[in-house]
Design a protein around this motif. Sequence first.
Motif, mmCIF file in Angstrom:
data_model
loop_
_atom_site.group_PDB
_atom_site.id
_atom_site.type_symbol
_atom_site.label_atom_id
_atom_site.label_comp_id
_atom_site.label_asym_id
_atom_site.label_seq_id
_atom_site.Cartn_x
_atom_site.Cartn_y
_atom_site.Cartn_z
ATOM 1 N N LYS A 53 30.743 26.916 72.269
ATOM 2 C CA LYS A 53 31.348 28.248 72.194
ATOM 3 C C LYS A 53 32.605 28.244 71.329
ATOM 4 C CE LYS A 53 28.213 29.711 75.031
ATOM 5 N NZ LYS A 53 27.052 30.476 74.498
ATOM 6 N N SER A 54 32.474 27.635 70.144
ATOM 7 C CA SER A 54 33.602 27.612 69.216
ATOM 8 C C SER A 54 33.130 28.073 67.839
ATOM 9 C CB SER A 54 34.203 26.211 69.119
ATOM 10 O OG SER A 54 33.256 25.289 68.604
ATOM 11 N N ALA A 55 34.082 28.613 67.060
ATOM 12 C CA ALA A 55 33.745 29.114 65.734
ATOM 13 C C ALA A 55 34.883 28.828 64.762
ATOM 14 C CB ALA A 55 33.470 30.614 65.798
ATOM 15 N N ASN A 56 34.520 28.625 63.496
ATOM 16 C CA ASN A 56 35.498 28.424 62.425
ATOM 17 C C ASN A 56 35.309 29.506 61.370
ATOM 18 O OD1 ASN A 56 34.923 24.878 62.644
ATOM 19 N ND2 ASN A 56 36.448 26.095 63.705
ATOM 20 N N GLY A 57 36.374 29.756 60.604
ATOM 21 C CA GLY A 57 36.273 30.770 59.571
ATOM 22 C C GLY A 57 37.319 30.599 58.494
ATOM 23 N N ILE A 58 37.332 31.543 57.559
ATOM 24 C CA ILE A 58 38.293 31.567 56.460
ATOM 25 C C ILE A 58 38.873 32.978 56.385
ATOM 26 C CG2 ILE A 58 38.589 31.411 53.953
ATOM 27 C CD1 ILE A 58 36.384 29.355 53.878
ATOM 28 N N VAL A 59 40.203 33.057 56.228
ATOM 29 C CA VAL A 59 40.852 34.354 56.065
ATOM 30 C C VAL A 59 40.553 34.886 54.672
ATOM 31 C CG1 VAL A 59 43.053 35.580 56.012
ATOM 32 C CG2 VAL A 59 42.688 33.774 57.698
ATOM 33 N N VAL A 60 40.012 36.092 54.594
ATOM 34 C CA VAL A 60 39.660 36.673 53.298
ATOM 35 C C VAL A 60 40.495 37.915 52.984
ATOM 36 C CG1 VAL A 60 37.311 35.762 53.352
ATOM 37 C CG2 VAL A 60 37.771 38.018 54.344
ATOM 38 N N GLY A 61 41.356 38.314 53.926
ATOM 39 C CA GLY A 61 42.196 39.468 53.641
ATOM 40 C C GLY A 61 43.175 39.755 54.762
ATOM 41 N N ILE A 62 44.315 40.353 54.412
ATOM 42 C CA ILE A 62 45.291 40.797 55.405
ATOM 43 C C ILE A 62 45.251 42.321 55.432
ATOM 44 C CG2 ILE A 62 47.717 40.860 56.070
ATOM 45 C CD1 ILE A 62 48.070 38.157 54.689
ATOM 46 N N ILE A 63 44.890 42.866 56.578
ATOM 47 C CA ILE A 63 44.733 44.317 56.715
ATOM 48 C C ILE A 63 46.060 44.988 57.036
ATOM 49 C CG2 ILE A 63 43.593 46.125 58.064
ATOM 50 C CD1 ILE A 63 41.311 44.112 58.547
ATOM 51 N N ASP A 64 46.834 44.347 57.939
ATOM 52 C CA ASP A 64 48.087 44.978 58.389
ATOM 53 C C ASP A 64 49.089 43.896 58.756
ATOM 54 O OD1 ASP A 64 49.924 46.898 59.089
ATOM 55 O OD2 ASP A 64 49.105 47.224 61.091
ATOM 56 N N ARG A 65 50.320 44.058 58.279
ATOM 57 C CA ARG A 65 51.381 43.102 58.590
ATOM 58 C C ARG A 65 52.091 43.506 59.876
ATOM 59 N NH1 ARG A 65 51.541 38.012 56.524
ATOM 60 N NH2 ARG A 65 51.481 37.997 54.253
ATOM 61 N N ASN A 66 51.949 42.659 60.930
ATOM 62 C CA ASN A 66 52.693 42.857 62.176
ATOM 63 C C ASN A 66 53.297 41.532 62.618
ATOM 64 O OD1 ASN A 66 52.060 45.704 62.909
ATOM 65 N ND2 ASN A 66 49.974 44.937 62.797
ATOM 66 N N SER A 67 53.752 40.750 61.641
ATOM 67 C CA SER A 67 54.222 39.388 61.912
ATOM 68 C C SER A 67 55.300 39.365 62.978
ATOM 69 C CB SER A 67 54.735 38.739 60.622
ATOM 70 O OG SER A 67 53.709 38.705 59.652
#
Length: 307
Positions: A292-306
């Motif tokens: 039950k684990s998954a990996n991925g790659i960030v392809v975009g930032i939709i909204d900055r709420n840092s």
Amino acid sequence: MGKLTLDPSGIQRQSMADPTLLELETAMLKKELVTGRFIEMQNDSRGLEYTRCMIRYKTKNIVVPVSQMGIDFDKKSQEGYSENEWVRRTQIANAMLGAEVDVIIKAMEEDDFGNMMVIGSRTEAMRKKRSMYFFAERPIFREDIDEIEVRVISTAMQSIRVEAFGVEKIIKMNELSWKWMIDVREQFSVGDVIWVKVKDIKIDRENRTVDMTLSHKDLLPDTASAAIDKLEAGKDCCVGTVTGITEGTYWPIFINLDNDANIVCYGSRIADTAMRGDKVKVAVTFIDYKRKSANGIVVGIIDRNSI
């Protein structure tokens, strides 16, 4: 000539008309637990070790010295706390403001203004509760019990501190929720009473200590794992929130997808760097359905709420 009181303890009864004071006096004579709300801390010019904690019971305050608040901590350094013992004790006590606590009434005496001052000890109350629940001849806590109610007495970004029958334990975020959270304080507050699963308990009768492993999420549906089953590697592109970043580096980063699945990202296809709290778009690259684990790659930032 001597005097003999009605109570074997030698404590004289007070001439008081206030019903709350009478209740507290009775509790003192019988050494009963009194439950109140921790509402205020009062500093003392003599130093932090003389700080007074105010526990509100109905219409009266019970004064508990910070040394009697039952605050225990590992002698090793704890993140966010000073190395000075009394600074750390007052920091922990301050985080407990608003919590429901038990005390034993130790004394009732007039202050300099002629008002009745009630003095209590949470340390003794915690000791009495541990005795009642774990060390009595017929303890209230039985071997077949595996779900209990606990009080939330303080909160931090990634954990909460709870009190269970005179035992205090920290429950970290990974045992509070199946889905990763940015800040557990969005869901848990000081003063809450929650159910937890007792995963393990060690009772040392010789030293009269109790250690527990507690989990809140084990009593909840595993929505995160169910959401993983609905993903498909190489095809799905999902939206989620960055809940954590590896200390000292930007990778991997930990993301909770909007469908409740948790995913770890080890890279990005964009020049910018996603930070905790940001809303991002993630391409799913690998799924282990068994674990039950998954990996991925960030392809975009939709909204900055840092954060």
